[in-house]
Write an enzyme that holds these catalytic residues in place. Sequence first.
Site, PDB file in Angstrom:
ATOM      1  N   GLY A   7       0.640  -1.053   0.003  1.00 53.37           N
ATOM      2  CA  GLY A   7       0.178   0.079   0.020  1.00 53.37           C
ATOM      3  C   GLY A   7       0.919   1.330  -0.008  1.00 53.37           C
ATOM      4  O   GLY A   7       1.667   1.261   0.941  1.00 53.37           O
ATOM      5  N   ALA A  10      -1.036   7.203   2.231  1.00 56.03           N
ATOM      6  CA  ALA A  10      -0.782   8.023   3.307  1.00 56.03           C
ATOM      7  C   ALA A  10       0.121   7.131   4.245  1.00 56.03           C
ATOM      8  O   ALA A  10       1.028   7.541   4.717  1.00 56.03           O
ATOM      9  CB  ALA A  10      -1.866   8.610   3.902  1.00 56.03           C
ATOM     10  N   CYS A  42      -8.111  14.091   0.053  1.00 46.70           N
ATOM     11  CA  CYS A  42      -8.920  15.125   0.596  1.00 46.70           C
ATOM     12  C   CYS A  42      -9.279  16.170  -0.469  1.00 46.70           C
ATOM     13  O   CYS A  42     -10.436  16.842  -0.287  1.00 46.70           O
ATOM     14  CB  CYS A  42      -8.103  15.793   1.833  1.00 46.70           C
ATOM     15  SG  CYS A  42      -7.474  14.407   3.100  1.00 46.70           S
ATOM     16  N   ALA A 113      -8.859   1.349   3.494  1.00 51.74           N
ATOM     17  CA  ALA A 113     -10.053   0.743   3.731  1.00 51.74           C
ATOM     18  C   ALA A 113     -10.938   0.581   2.338  1.00 51.74           C
ATOM     19  O   ALA A 113     -10.493   1.532   1.420  1.00 51.74           O
ATOM     20  CB  ALA A 113     -10.986   1.509   4.810  1.00 51.74           C
TER      21      ALA A 113
END
Length: 169
Positions: A7, A10, A42, A113
Amino acid sequence: MKTVIIGGDAAGMSSAAKLRRLNKTAEIRVYEKGSYLSYSSCGLPYSAAYEDRSIDRLIQRTPADFEASEIYPKLRHEVLKVNPGDKTVLVKNLDTGDEFFDTYDNLLIATGARPVIPEIPGIGLENVLRLKTIDDGIKLKSVLPGVNSVLIAGGGYIGVEVAETLASV
Ligand SMILES: Cc1cc2nc3c(=O)[nH]c(=O)nc-3n(C[C@H](O)[C@H](O)[C@H](O)COP(=O)(O)OP(=O)(O)OC[C@H]3O[C@@H](n4cnc5c(N)ncnc54)[C@H](O)[C@@H]3O)c2cc1C
């Protein structure tokens, strides 16, 4: 010591950078199944809605930036399996279809997620979009010109931000 990180957003990339600051010689390998690393989700509602805001602006650091710190990210590489017994991961190159094993001493799983997609009839139709990844943002931005009405399912902060932004463009 070799650390594999699964991954590359962030959690994964900030951990990779912190690990490099703590340990100058550690081998750090990152596998990211998407096409981008280290981006700011964001800003997606705003960059997707405003024509003059490029989605590229959301990318914080490129693979080359990380390679300068001897952190080696592999984009479009999905980890399919973790084998804790022999400390290996099975990785698939999504462009070539090739699969291979890589070894690790330490493993960090930073896979984020998944959004809940309700089983509503028609949810798979072409004009039903979601907004989670940068690829989702690029798709939304590409279809918005010429769209007259939008229905947003989900009134959490992302849904509300998208509604507010679309109402203002
Ligand atoms: C539209 C939107 C707006 C947001 N706005 C805000 C905000 O204003 N403020 C705020 O604090 N937070 C906001 N968030 C939440 C914030 O983006 C997340 O909390 C943050 O991205 C979580 O980072 P992460 O690295 O844990 O997971 P993710 O960002 O989900 O990254 C996980 C990465 O793992 C990769 N991956 C998954 N499985 C595999 C696998 N098997 N192999 C290889 N790679 C894999 C994925 O492709 C992904 O790139 C927003 C999120 C969205 C979607």
